[in-house]
Scaffold this motif. Structure first.
Motif, PDB file in Angstrom:
ATOM      1  N   UNK A  72       0.807  -1.218   0.000  1.00 11.75           N
ATOM      2  CA  UNK A  72       0.000   0.000   0.000  1.00 11.75           C
ATOM      3  C   UNK A  72       0.842   1.271   0.000  1.00 11.75           C
ATOM      4  N   UNK A  73       2.097   1.141   0.455  1.00 14.89           N
ATOM      5  CA  UNK A  73       3.057   2.242   0.373  1.00 14.89           C
ATOM      6  C   UNK A  73       4.378   1.666  -0.114  1.00 14.89           C
ATOM      7  N   UNK A  74       5.228   2.536  -0.604  1.00 13.94           N
ATOM      8  CA  UNK A  74       6.555   2.116  -1.059  1.00 13.94           C
ATOM      9  C   UNK A  74       7.456   1.826   0.134  1.00 13.94           C
ATOM     10  N   UNK A  75       8.443   0.935  -0.022  1.00 11.15           N
ATOM     11  CA  UNK A  75       9.393   0.701   1.077  1.00 11.15           C
ATOM     12  C   UNK A  75      10.051   2.019   1.482  1.00 11.15           C
ATOM     13  N   UNK A  76      10.040   2.293   2.752  1.00 11.71           N
ATOM     14  CA  UNK A  76      10.650   3.520   3.266  1.00 11.71           C
ATOM     15  C   UNK A  76       9.756   4.753   3.193  1.00 11.71           C
ATOM     16  N   UNK A  77       8.600   4.645   2.573  1.00  8.81           N
ATOM     17  CA  UNK A  77       7.702   5.806   2.467  1.00  8.81           C
ATOM     18  C   UNK A  77       7.176   6.167   3.846  1.00  8.81           C
ATOM     19  N   UNK A  78       7.309   7.415   4.208  1.00 13.75           N
ATOM     20  CA  UNK A  78       6.819   7.884   5.504  1.00 13.75           C
ATOM     21  C   UNK A  78       6.038   9.188   5.360  1.00 13.75           C
ATOM     22  N   UNK A  79       5.263   9.255   4.313  1.00 11.12           N
ATOM     23  CA  UNK A  79       4.377  10.400   4.085  1.00 11.12           C
ATOM     24  C   UNK A  79       3.088   9.876   3.458  1.00 11.12           C
ATOM     25  N   UNK A  80       2.070  10.675   3.540  1.00 11.73           N
ATOM     26  CA  UNK A  80       0.798  10.344   2.901  1.00 11.73           C
ATOM     27  C   UNK A  80       0.191  11.631   2.359  1.00 11.73           C
TER      28      UNK A  80
END
Length: 91
Positions: A48-56
């Motif tokens: 549902x998110x990319x590896x390491x993604x920490x934003x939405x």
């Protein structure tokens, strides 16, 4: 307001199915807060998110009831109601 991860297109479709004129009014990318940071690994595992993604992306959805002109029979004219809806993006 809702996270784009929770299905903006589905929300817009449901609102429109109820006869509302619905659109995304505002979009903003923000860093994950404590809850989303706590769920990041789970979201990554499910793609549902990319590896390491920490934003939405957060979105504000505006929905309003537009008056529908009456037909000669006194009921709403469905063609006018559909044409009155904006053709904005679904996501």
């Amino acid at each position: 307001m809702q996270s784009a991860l929770s299905g903006v297109a589905a929300t817009l479709s449901r609102l429109r199915a109820q006869g509302l004129c619905a659109r995304v009014a505002v979009r903003k990318r923000v860093p994950f807060g404590p809850v989303m940071n706590g769920r990041a690994a789970w979201l990554e595992e499910r793609g549902l998110i990319l590896p390491g993604q920490r934003y939405e992306e957060l979105v504000v959805i505006r929905a309003e009831h537009l008056p529908v002109p009456a037909t000669t029979s006194g009921g709403p004219d469905p063609a006018v109601a559909v044409a009155a809806r904006p053709k904005d993006d679904l996501v």
